[in-house]
Scaffold this motif. Structure first.
Motif, PDB file in Angstrom:
ATOM      1  N   VAL A   1       0.850  -1.187   0.000  1.00  0.00           N
ATOM      2  CA  VAL A   1       0.000   0.000   0.000  1.00  0.00           C
ATOM      3  C   VAL A   1       0.885   1.235   0.000  1.00  0.00           C
ATOM      4  O   VAL A   1       1.870   1.313   0.743  1.00  0.00           O
ATOM      5  CB  VAL A   1      -0.913   0.007   1.252  1.00  0.00           C
ATOM      6  CG1 VAL A   1      -1.698   1.297   1.337  1.00  0.00           C
ATOM      7  CG2 VAL A   1      -1.843  -1.190   1.243  1.00  0.00           C
ATOM      8  N   ASP A   2       0.540   2.203  -0.845  1.00  0.00           N
ATOM      9  CA  ASP A   2       1.229   3.494  -0.842  1.00  0.00           C
ATOM     10  C   ASP A   2       0.549   4.357   0.216  1.00  0.00           C
ATOM     11  O   ASP A   2      -0.510   4.928  -0.016  1.00  0.00           O
ATOM     12  CB  ASP A   2       1.134   4.153  -2.217  1.00  0.00           C
ATOM     13  CG  ASP A   2       1.781   5.527  -2.237  1.00  0.00           C
ATOM     14  OD1 ASP A   2       2.579   5.831  -1.328  1.00  0.00           O
ATOM     15  OD2 ASP A   2       1.474   6.303  -3.163  1.00  0.00           O
ATOM     16  N   TRP A   3       1.158   4.427   1.376  1.00  0.00           N
ATOM     17  CA  TRP A   3       0.546   5.114   2.513  1.00  0.00           C
ATOM     18  C   TRP A   3       0.691   6.635   2.423  1.00  0.00           C
ATOM     19  O   TRP A   3       0.177   7.348   3.274  1.00  0.00           O
ATOM     20  CB  TRP A   3       1.153   4.606   3.817  1.00  0.00           C
ATOM     21  CG  TRP A   3       0.832   3.168   4.073  1.00  0.00           C
ATOM     22  CD1 TRP A   3       1.634   2.108   3.828  1.00  0.00           C
ATOM     23  CD2 TRP A   3      -0.390   2.642   4.609  1.00  0.00           C
ATOM     24  NE1 TRP A   3       0.993   0.938   4.176  1.00  0.00           N
ATOM     25  CE2 TRP A   3      -0.245   1.247   4.661  1.00  0.00           C
ATOM     26  CE3 TRP A   3      -1.579   3.209   5.051  1.00  0.00           C
ATOM     27  CZ2 TRP A   3      -1.251   0.409   5.134  1.00  0.00           C
ATOM     28  CZ3 TRP A   3      -2.579   2.377   5.523  1.00  0.00           C
ATOM     29  CH2 TRP A   3      -2.408   0.993   5.557  1.00  0.00           C
ATOM     30  N   MET A   4       1.370   7.137   1.398  1.00  0.00           N
ATOM     31  CA  MET A   4       1.598   8.579   1.292  1.00  0.00           C
ATOM     32  C   MET A   4       0.436   9.319   0.627  1.00  0.00           C
ATOM     33  O   MET A   4       0.171  10.459   0.955  1.00  0.00           O
ATOM     34  CB  MET A   4       2.897   8.853   0.534  1.00  0.00           C
ATOM     35  CG  MET A   4       4.108   8.262   1.250  1.00  0.00           C
ATOM     36  SD  MET A   4       4.069   8.572   3.004  1.00  0.00           S
ATOM     37  CE  MET A   4       5.399   9.676   3.176  1.00  0.00           C
TER      38      MET A   4
ATOM     39  N   PHE B   1     -10.542  -1.060  10.375  1.00  0.00           N
ATOM     40  CA  PHE B   1     -10.462  -2.476  10.012  1.00  0.00           C
ATOM     41  C   PHE B   1      -9.766  -3.279  11.109  1.00  0.00           C
ATOM     42  O   PHE B   1     -10.269  -4.307  11.558  1.00  0.00           O
ATOM     43  CB  PHE B   1      -9.729  -2.619   8.678  1.00  0.00           C
ATOM     44  CG  PHE B   1      -9.514  -4.019   8.214  1.00  0.00           C
ATOM     45  CD1 PHE B   1     -10.579  -4.810   7.834  1.00  0.00           C
ATOM     46  CD2 PHE B   1      -8.236  -4.544   8.132  1.00  0.00           C
ATOM     47  CE1 PHE B   1     -10.376  -6.109   7.385  1.00  0.00           C
ATOM     48  CE2 PHE B   1      -8.020  -5.827   7.687  1.00  0.00           C
ATOM     49  CZ  PHE B   1      -9.094  -6.621   7.310  1.00  0.00           C
ATOM     50  N   LEU B   2      -8.637  -2.781  11.575  1.00  0.00           N
ATOM     51  CA  LEU B   2      -7.864  -3.463  12.613  1.00  0.00           C
ATOM     52  C   LEU B   2      -8.645  -3.552  13.927  1.00  0.00           C
ATOM     53  O   LEU B   2      -8.711  -4.620  14.549  1.00  0.00           O
ATOM     54  CB  LEU B   2      -6.534  -2.734  12.825  1.00  0.00           C
ATOM     55  CG  LEU B   2      -5.551  -3.350  13.795  1.00  0.00           C
ATOM     56  CD1 LEU B   2      -5.107  -4.715  13.296  1.00  0.00           C
ATOM     57  CD2 LEU B   2      -4.352  -2.442  13.960  1.00  0.00           C
TER      58      LEU B   2
ATOM     59  N   ILE C   1      -4.574  10.019   5.298  1.00  0.00           N
ATOM     60  CA  ILE C   1      -5.529  10.090   6.413  1.00  0.00           C
ATOM     61  C   ILE C   1      -6.674   9.111   6.195  1.00  0.00           C
ATOM     62  O   ILE C   1      -7.055   8.372   7.109  1.00  0.00           O
ATOM     63  CB  ILE C   1      -6.050  11.533   6.592  1.00  0.00           C
ATOM     64  CG1 ILE C   1      -4.910  12.442   7.022  1.00  0.00           C
ATOM     65  CG2 ILE C   1      -7.192  11.576   7.596  1.00  0.00           C
ATOM     66  CD1 ILE C   1      -5.270  13.910   7.075  1.00  0.00           C
ATOM     67  N   VAL C   2      -7.204   9.084   4.985  1.00  0.00           N
ATOM     68  CA  VAL C   2      -8.306   8.167   4.663  1.00  0.00           C
ATOM     69  C   VAL C   2      -7.834   6.722   4.770  1.00  0.00           C
ATOM     70  O   VAL C   2      -8.518   5.875   5.361  1.00  0.00           O
ATOM     71  CB  VAL C   2      -8.855   8.459   3.253  1.00  0.00           C
ATOM     72  CG1 VAL C   2      -9.860   7.408   2.824  1.00  0.00           C
ATOM     73  CG2 VAL C   2      -9.464   9.842   3.187  1.00  0.00           C
ATOM     74  N   LYS C   3      -6.663   6.441   4.223  1.00  0.00           N
ATOM     75  CA  LYS C   3      -6.145   5.072   4.259  1.00  0.00           C
ATOM     76  C   LYS C   3      -5.883   4.607   5.688  1.00  0.00           C
ATOM     77  O   LYS C   3      -6.230   3.487   6.059  1.00  0.00           O
ATOM     78  CB  LYS C   3      -4.875   4.960   3.414  1.00  0.00           C
ATOM     79  CG  LYS C   3      -5.151   5.050   1.929  1.00  0.00           C
ATOM     80  CD  LYS C   3      -3.884   4.940   1.123  1.00  0.00           C
ATOM     81  CE  LYS C   3      -4.194   5.025  -0.359  1.00  0.00           C
ATOM     82  NZ  LYS C   3      -2.999   4.887  -1.191  1.00  0.00           N
ATOM     83  N   TRP C   4      -5.268   5.464   6.474  1.00  0.00           N
ATOM     84  CA  TRP C   4      -4.999   5.090   7.864  1.00  0.00           C
ATOM     85  C   TRP C   4      -6.298   4.936   8.647  1.00  0.00           C
ATOM     86  O   TRP C   4      -6.410   4.045   9.498  1.00  0.00           O
ATOM     87  CB  TRP C   4      -4.076   6.103   8.544  1.00  0.00           C
ATOM     88  CG  TRP C   4      -2.644   5.839   8.226  1.00  0.00           C
ATOM     89  CD1 TRP C   4      -1.855   6.544   7.374  1.00  0.00           C
ATOM     90  CD2 TRP C   4      -1.837   4.776   8.733  1.00  0.00           C
ATOM     91  NE1 TRP C   4      -0.601   5.988   7.318  1.00  0.00           N
ATOM     92  CE2 TRP C   4      -0.562   4.895   8.147  1.00  0.00           C
ATOM     93  CE3 TRP C   4      -2.060   3.736   9.612  1.00  0.00           C
ATOM     94  CZ2 TRP C   4       0.478   4.013   8.416  1.00  0.00           C
ATOM     95  CZ3 TRP C   4      -1.021   2.853   9.888  1.00  0.00           C
ATOM     96  CH2 TRP C   4       0.229   3.001   9.300  1.00  0.00           C
TER      97      TRP C   4
ATOM     98  N   LEU D   1      -7.250   1.344  -0.123  1.00  0.00           N
ATOM     99  CA  LEU D   1      -5.844   1.409   0.271  1.00  0.00           C
ATOM    100  C   LEU D   1      -4.909   1.304  -0.931  1.00  0.00           C
ATOM    101  O   LEU D   1      -3.788   1.803  -0.886  1.00  0.00           O
ATOM    102  CB  LEU D   1      -5.517   0.297   1.276  1.00  0.00           C
ATOM    103  CG  LEU D   1      -6.282   0.296   2.595  1.00  0.00           C
ATOM    104  CD1 LEU D   1      -5.849  -0.881   3.443  1.00  0.00           C
ATOM    105  CD2 LEU D   1      -6.113   1.595   3.335  1.00  0.00           C
ATOM    106  N   PHE D   2      -5.367   0.660  -1.991  1.00  0.00           N
ATOM    107  CA  PHE D   2      -4.517   0.442  -3.158  1.00  0.00           C
ATOM    108  C   PHE D   2      -4.775   1.455  -4.264  1.00  0.00           C
ATOM    109  O   PHE D   2      -4.169   1.380  -5.320  1.00  0.00           O
ATOM    110  CB  PHE D   2      -4.717  -0.973  -3.697  1.00  0.00           C
ATOM    111  CG  PHE D   2      -4.408  -2.035  -2.684  1.00  0.00           C
ATOM    112  CD1 PHE D   2      -3.098  -2.369  -2.399  1.00  0.00           C
ATOM    113  CD2 PHE D   2      -5.424  -2.672  -1.998  1.00  0.00           C
ATOM    114  CE1 PHE D   2      -2.805  -3.336  -1.457  1.00  0.00           C
ATOM    115  CE2 PHE D   2      -5.139  -3.648  -1.051  1.00  0.00           C
ATOM    116  CZ  PHE D   2      -3.826  -3.970  -0.779  1.00  0.00           C
TER     117      PHE D   2
END
Length: 158
Positions: A45-48, A61-62, A52-55, A117-118
């Motif tokens: 996943v490109d977390w950059m 989810f976690l 904020i949305v991805k995290w 996320l992707f």
């Protein structure tokens, strides 16, 4: 409750605990794959971008996974304790089952949005399928409440 029924319930409890452990291991591998691209997930996943949305989706989810597994283990513990006391439907599980239905809804909603996320853009995914299992769990929780209340009333009457 007969000894045969107690043995079957205990066997189901053990099976549920083993499946919870397997599910936790699978989800751990999945989460590791999100960061490394190794294992269950073949792409990192490109977390950059849209971080904020991805995290937010990842953390929800976690947390939903942890809460579902924790609730499952607690429900099984309560059932096992109830079997020792010859109570078929422990009253402690009523609230836990309602929380389980809510946690399952959140899990399914976050799971449906894992593809975000992707991607570089943000599109919230929601389908009717996200409601089916939580609705069934909610229905089951209400039926369990009715059964637990009936058993408790029956025990008080006798």
């Amino acid at each position: 409750m007969t000894k045969k029924t107690e043995k079957r319930i205990n066997a189901c409890c053990i099976l549920a605990l083993m499946l919870s452990i397997l599910w936790a291991m699978y989800e751990l591998l999945y989460i590791i794959g999100l960061f490394t691209g190794w294992g269950v997930v073949k792409e990192k996943v490109d977390w950059m971008t849209n971080s904020i949305v991805k995290w937010a989706i990842f953390i929800i989810f976690l947390l939903s996974i942890v809460s579902l597994i924790g609730l499952c283990i607690k429900i099984v513990e309560n059932i096992h304790a109830g079997v020792r006391e010859h109570v078929a439907f422990p009253q402690d599980n009523v609230k836990l089952l309602f929380w389980f239905a809510l946690a399952d809804f959140i899990y399914r909603l976050s799971w449906a949005n894992i593809p975000v996320l992707f991607q570089d853009d943000f599109t919230l995914f929601f389908t009717g399928a996200n409601l089916i299992m939580p609705f069934l769990l909610l229905f089951f929780a209400f039926m369990y409440k009715v059964a637990a209340d009936a058993v408790e009333e029956n025990n008080l009457t006798v």
